[in-house]
Design a protein around this motif. Structure first.
Motif, short mmCIF file in Angstrom:
data_model
loop_
_atom_site.label_atom_id
_atom_site.label_comp_id
_atom_site.label_asym_id
_atom_site.label_seq_id
_atom_site.Cartn_x
_atom_site.Cartn_y
_atom_site.Cartn_z
N THR A 1 -13.33 3.15 81.72
CA THR A 1 -14.34 3.89 82.46
C THR A 1 -13.84 4.22 83.87
O THR A 1 -13.98 5.36 84.33
N GLU A 2 -13.24 3.25 84.54
CA GLU A 2 -12.76 3.48 85.90
C GLU A 2 -11.69 4.57 85.91
O GLU A 2 -11.69 5.45 86.76
N THR B 1 -25.67 10.42 81.08
CA THR B 1 -24.36 10.02 81.62
C THR B 1 -24.00 8.60 81.20
O THR B 1 -24.70 7.99 80.40
N ILE B 2 -22.94 8.06 81.81
CA ILE B 2 -22.59 6.68 81.51
C ILE B 2 -23.09 5.73 82.60
O ILE B 2 -22.73 4.57 82.64
N GLU B 3 -23.91 6.23 83.52
CA GLU B 3 -24.45 5.39 84.59
C GLU B 3 -25.64 4.57 84.07
O GLU B 3 -26.25 4.90 83.06
N TYR C 1 -17.90 9.96 75.97
CA TYR C 1 -17.23 11.06 76.65
C TYR C 1 -17.81 11.18 78.04
O TYR C 1 -18.94 10.77 78.30
N GLY D 1 -24.74 0.53 89.71
CA GLY D 1 -24.55 -0.57 88.78
C GLY D 1 -24.89 -1.92 89.39
O GLY D 1 -25.50 -2.76 88.76
N GLU E 1 -15.62 3.43 76.08
CA GLU E 1 -16.06 2.65 77.25
C GLU E 1 -15.89 1.15 77.02
O GLU E 1 -15.98 0.35 77.94
N ARG E 2 -15.61 0.76 75.79
CA ARG E 2 -15.45 -0.67 75.52
C ARG E 2 -14.06 -1.18 75.87
O ARG E 2 -13.82 -2.36 75.97
N LEU F 1 -13.13 7.93 85.52
CA LEU F 1 -13.76 8.42 86.74
C LEU F 1 -12.71 8.91 87.74
O LEU F 1 -12.92 9.91 88.43
#
Ligand SMILES: Cc1cc2nc3c(=O)[nH]c(=O)nc-3n(C[C@H](O)[C@H](O)[C@H](O)COP(=O)(O)OP(=O)(O)OC[C@H]3O[C@@H](n4cnc5c(N)ncnc54)[C@H](O)[C@@H]3O)c2cc1C
Ligand code: SF4
Ligand code: SF4
Lengths: 432, 482
Positions: free
Chosen positions: B390-391, B34-36, B335, B463, B384-385, B394
């Motif tokens: 990202t927010e 994931t992106i976590e 993604y 995070g 994500e940059r 989500l």
């Protein structure tokens, strides 16, 4: 919510670091894990492609520092590129690792071992005269029986095992080295390289004969130099680029239809000349043009297509994929096609034929422990096939497998696949 | 100092080499698929259930949490140590302990890779049915924890239908057997409770899995459609025709583009969607079903049908689907994969809703899913940059989950709740429901000790913990290296 760390500018004035685009291609799916020899051997994420990519990203962003521990993980990578071949996301792993090593080497905090290695590659491997001296010493070492003694002494055994085998007549011919009997259908230039002519001159002789028999005039341009693969793999891009420029000039001047390479590592490197010299205005276009004509010898023969030999000696053969042929160049079918075309030859596939044998350029010298581990596993899988011959496609792999056979007391012969084709032609009375 | 002692003790329990604690090493255990992110204080790779138990006891004495980790392919942040603590990674527990063809079962350690069971069982004409697309990498431990599904679960059910028994280490560090060799043990079905518990109740140290005989005949069909809509209608029509395919998968246009670049599957560039349908069973029956499926697809406007009979041809047709997720990395730097499930008949409507929502947010979306189960995986492509991206992704994810719930579906089909979706739990469960689950967790003595921050709604972010860890390690200076 956990947002990933921001991308920081690469450390140092010059932008020697893996590119952000390349690094961000890794989506951490893990599909490469079970293909990575060092991950399989350790189970450690730190020794996996995904872990190394994450570490290299942290190094490029300045989040992590090139400590001995961090650099050690880069060192443990074989650069076999098995991960790259299976990555669905198309991460150019080989390129990233080369850039990361270049970043560390240029960063001023590189470990002494790295600097010594770079020095050796630059001052010995890239210098034919000096390399010939080393080769002469290795030749003597084997011929006088010292090697046999050293390899029997328990404390020394593992340490001396990977001294490369140098035997037989070195290959020193240049200019036109072979002509077909009939009309010339193709004109090809052969990369003779640095190690192959000294350690396995016989492979060049076989390659020349096989090509001539298939209608090719074969030249070995005198101006050519080492391909620079080892330099690029170990972070010395400058030397790699300097060597590449000389080869681009030498081979373009030869004006051949194709540059034929019988060493997988060199072929992979030459096919990447375009990318290596992309930023150099004088060379970018020329390098790209030359790279397009580079062919691995198996690939070239399969495309011709080569004439199947009429007969051949009864042989059982197992084929070890050379990583830089199977993974870097994506060629796994052509060598097998050639072997299968030889009458009397039975191809016995080993398990995990495309897994690295642990040779990996200078890896067996710098990481002997991991190298031995992979080699031992490999020899067990080879022994299980019962084959009398191991065919492979790169001098490093040949030397490693020979060492493995000695270590395991296996009575197998190690040969380049083209040697076997050459023998079959000779067996059937074809000649030039 | 406390950390130093923790590490020393772990080292004496599991061997120095198998305890990682240097910052660069911990760094690569802060992610999964994931992106976590979340960084542990130490990682340990035990070699036996006893070592797992010892590590759990040590962590407990030190008052730090334990998070189990398999291959880290999870897609809900499950293996990310939200509260720091100790990660117990299972790659060394990768032995197939027993293959029992007569009783059609195998006893395996949790780190065994899913596909390796089928490879080993092939000699007896058997295989392990659940086949997540990550099967070449993910572990049985992770599969059990997530109750993983896969294309063939349409016919054979998810992981829970294939686990006969488990050996676990409890939060107190005790080794306990659950279920039996036969799958039917008297008393409560403890195994059933543990499958899908996402590492929050216990750590799995052994699993008894069911093996199935390979079907006599398998036919794989690939149907290419101009419109997604036609394809999703075909899904319902196939099932309505009384056919239960072994697998029924769908990929939309963007997914196909990525796949095409990765594996050169030969998908036409202008097609809107493909369906991958597999039928299996006795030879005659399969041929019959294959014909019926083709008819349905043609009726609904399939413009091309490809058929794979030999194992090689079938594998080629499957290659695109199995590599689809990873291939999305080719379309965008990041993604976000969603995992929702809706009643099959609602698929076309929900899908339209998904496309509309993504368009509203300005993100591209690639859909790939287990259509037969109504399990959809919209993959939102982004970078994500880009600040704030990202927010927003989500938020969009939340909206799509809402769509699924409103359509009578649920927030996860197979990837689990994990960290990512813990705050959506209240959409489908009442406070009482959650209370019951919390009591179950307490009954296992696992409150905040096993995989905290997962499944249950919390306000604490993974995070924050991770950046605290990073800072702590940086502050610790040389002490970070012990
Ligand atoms: C490309 C790709 C495709 C995927 N396709 C699918 C799919 O088709 N179907 C599907 O269901 N999933 C799929 N997934 C998600 C993922 O592969 C599964 O959830 C899988 O079960 C995770 O296994 P793992 O070994 O990687 O576990 P990890 O990611 O390491 O861990 C997942 C969870 O399991 C827990 N865990 C791990 N080992 C143990 C243990 N021994 N005891 C207790 N808890 C443990 C962890 O704490 C964590 O909560 C896919 C992922 C990727 C990257
Ligand atoms: S397969 Fe590719 S994208 Fe996936 S983890 Fe490995 S390198 Fe990254
Ligand atoms: S190049 Fe080889 S050793 Fe290095 S990470 Fe990739 S698969 Fe592993």
């Amino acid at each position: 919510m956990a947002t990933p760390p921001p991308i920081r500018a690469p450390v140092g004035a010059r932008l020697i670091a893996p590119s952000e685009t390349d690094l961000s291609r890794c989506v951490r799916c893990g599909l490469c894990l079970q293909h990575c020899p060092t991950y399989l051997a350790t189970g450690l994420e730190t020794e996996s492609p995904r872990g190394r990519l994450y570490l290299m990203r942290a190094l490029a962003e300045g989040v992590a520092q090139p400590t001995a521990n961090a650099v050690g993980h880069l060192d443990q990578c074989l650069q076999c590129r098995n991960c790259e071949a299976v990555c669905p996301s198309g991460v150019p792993y080989g390129r990233v690792m080369e850039a990361a090593r270049a970043q560390v080497l240029a960063g001023g905090r590189a470990p002494l071992s790295w600097r010594l290695r770079a020095l050796f590659l630059r001052q010995v491997i890239a210098r034919p005269g000096r390399l010939a001296l080393v080769a002469a010493a290795l030749r003597l070492y084997r011929a006088c029986g010292l090697r046999a003694v050293a390899e029997r002494i328990p404390v020394l055994r593992d340490r001396v095992l990977f001294a490369p085998t140098v035997a037989g007549r070195p290959f020193r011919r240049t200019g036109v080295i072979a002509r077909p009997q009939g009309a010339v259908q193709r004109r090809v230039a052969l990369l003779t390289g640095c190690i192959m002519p000294l350690a396995y001159g016989r492979v060049h002789e076989a390659t020349a004969r096989v090509l001539a028999l298939n209608g090719c005039e074969v030249t070995a341009p005198a101006e050519q130099v080492c391909c620079g693969a080892l330099h690029a793999h170990n972070g010395d891009r400058e030397t790699a680029a300097a060597l590449a420029r000389r080869n681009v000039d030498a081979f373009l001047a030869a004006g051949a239809d194709a540059v034929v390479v019988n060493s997988a590592g060199c072929g992979a490197a030459m096919k990447e000349y375009g990318a290596l010299l992309a930023e150099e205005p004088d060379y970018a276009e020329k390098a790209r043009r030359l790279a397009e004509t580079v062919r691995d010898v198996h690939e070239f023969l399969a495309d011709l297509p080569f004439a199947p030999p009429a007969s051949g000696p009864e042989l059982t053969v197992t084929y070890q994929d050379s990583c830089h042929l199977a993974h870097a160049q994506g060629i796994a079918g052509a060598p097998r096609l050639i072997l299968a075309a030889i009458p009397g030859l039975r191809l016995l596939e080993m398990a995990h034929a495309d897994r690295c044998c642990g040779s990996a350029g200078v890896y067996s010298l710098t990481q002997p422990q991991m190298s031995l581990r992979l080699l031992d596993e490999k020899m067990r899988e080879i022994a299980a096939t019962g084959a009398a011959v191991i065919a492979t496609a790169n001098p490093g792999c040949m030397s490693q497998l020979e060492a493995g056979a000695r270590r395991h007391g296996l009575r197998v012969r190690v040969a380049h696949a083209v040697e076997l084709l050459d023998e079959a032609y000779r067996d059937s009375g074809a000649g030039v | 100092m406390a950390r130093r002692n923790l590490i020393r003790e772990l080292q004496s329990a599991c061997g120095k080499k198998w305890v990682l604690h240097a910052p660069e090493d911990l760094l690569v255990y802060e992610y999964d698929g994931t992106i976590e992110r979340g960084m542990p204080e130490a990682v340990v790779l035990p070699d036996s259930a006893e070592q797992v138990a010892a590590a759990v006891r040590i962590a407990r004495r030190h008052g730090v949490a334990v998070t189990a980790r398999g291959a880290g392919t999870g897609l809900s942040g499950g293996a990310i140590p939200c509260d720091g603590g100790v990660v117990i990674a299972t790659p060394r527990l990768n032995r197939i302990l027993e293959l029992d063809p007569e009783n059609r079962r195998a006893v395996v350690e949790p780190g065994v890779v899913n596909l390796d069971i089928s490879v080993a069982a092939a000699a007896y004409g058997l295989y392990y049915a659940p086949d997540p697309s990550s099967q070449k990498a993910c572990t049985i431990g992770g599969n059990v924890a997530e109750n993983a599904g896969g294309p063939h679960c349409l016919r054979y059910g998810a992981t829970t239908n294939h686990i006969l028994g488990l050996e676990i280490v409890t939060a107190d560090g005790e080794i306990v057997q659950a279920g039996g060799e036969t799958g039917e043990a008297p008393g409560y079905d403890l195994t059933g409770v543990l499958v899908g518990s996402e590492g929050t109740l216990a750590i799995i140290t052994k699993a008894v899995v069911r093996l199935l005989p390979r079907p006599e005949s398998i036919i794989t069909l690939l149907a290419i459609f101009d419109e997604v809509n036609q394809a999703s209608r075909a899904v319902s029509a196939i099932i309505a025709a009384g056919i239960v395919p072994a697998a029924l998968e769908m990929m939309d246009k963007y997914t196909m583009q990525a796949v095409e670049a990765a594996v050169h599957a030969g998908y036409p560039p202008d097609a809107g969607a493909v369906l991958l349908i597999e039928v299996e069973g006795l030879a005659e029956e399969t041929a019959e079903e294959s014909r019926a499926v083709q008819e349905v697809c043609r009726d609904l406007g399939a413009r091309e049908l490809r058929i794979g009979l030999s194992p090689e041809d079938r594998e080629r047709l499957w290659a695109g689907r199995k590599g689809a997720l990873g291939a999305l990395g080719r379309l965008a730097p990041s993604y976000y994969i969603l995992d929702g499930v809706v009643p099959r008949t609602r698929l076309p409507a929900v899908l339209d809703g998904v496309y509309a929502a993504c368009e509203r947010y300005g993100f591209r979306v690639a859909n790939v899913f287990h259509a037969g189960d109504g399990n959809l995986h919209p993959n939102v492509l982004f970078d994500e940059r880009v600040p704030g991206a990202t927010e927003r992704v989500l938020d969009l994810g939340g909206e799509i989950m809402r769509l699924c719930v409103d359509a009578g579906g649920s927030i996860t089909g197979e990837h689990g709740v994990g960290y990512e979706k813990r705050n959506y739990m209240s959409w489908i469960f009442s406070e009482d429901d959650m209370e019951v689950m919390a009591r179950l967790k307490a009954a296992f003595g696992a409150e905040e000790r096993l995989n905290p921050g997962k499944v249950f709604p919390t306000s604490k972010g993974c995070g924050e913990v991770s950046s605290r860890m990073r800072a702590a390690i940086a502050r610790a200076g040389p002490d970070a290296y012990i």
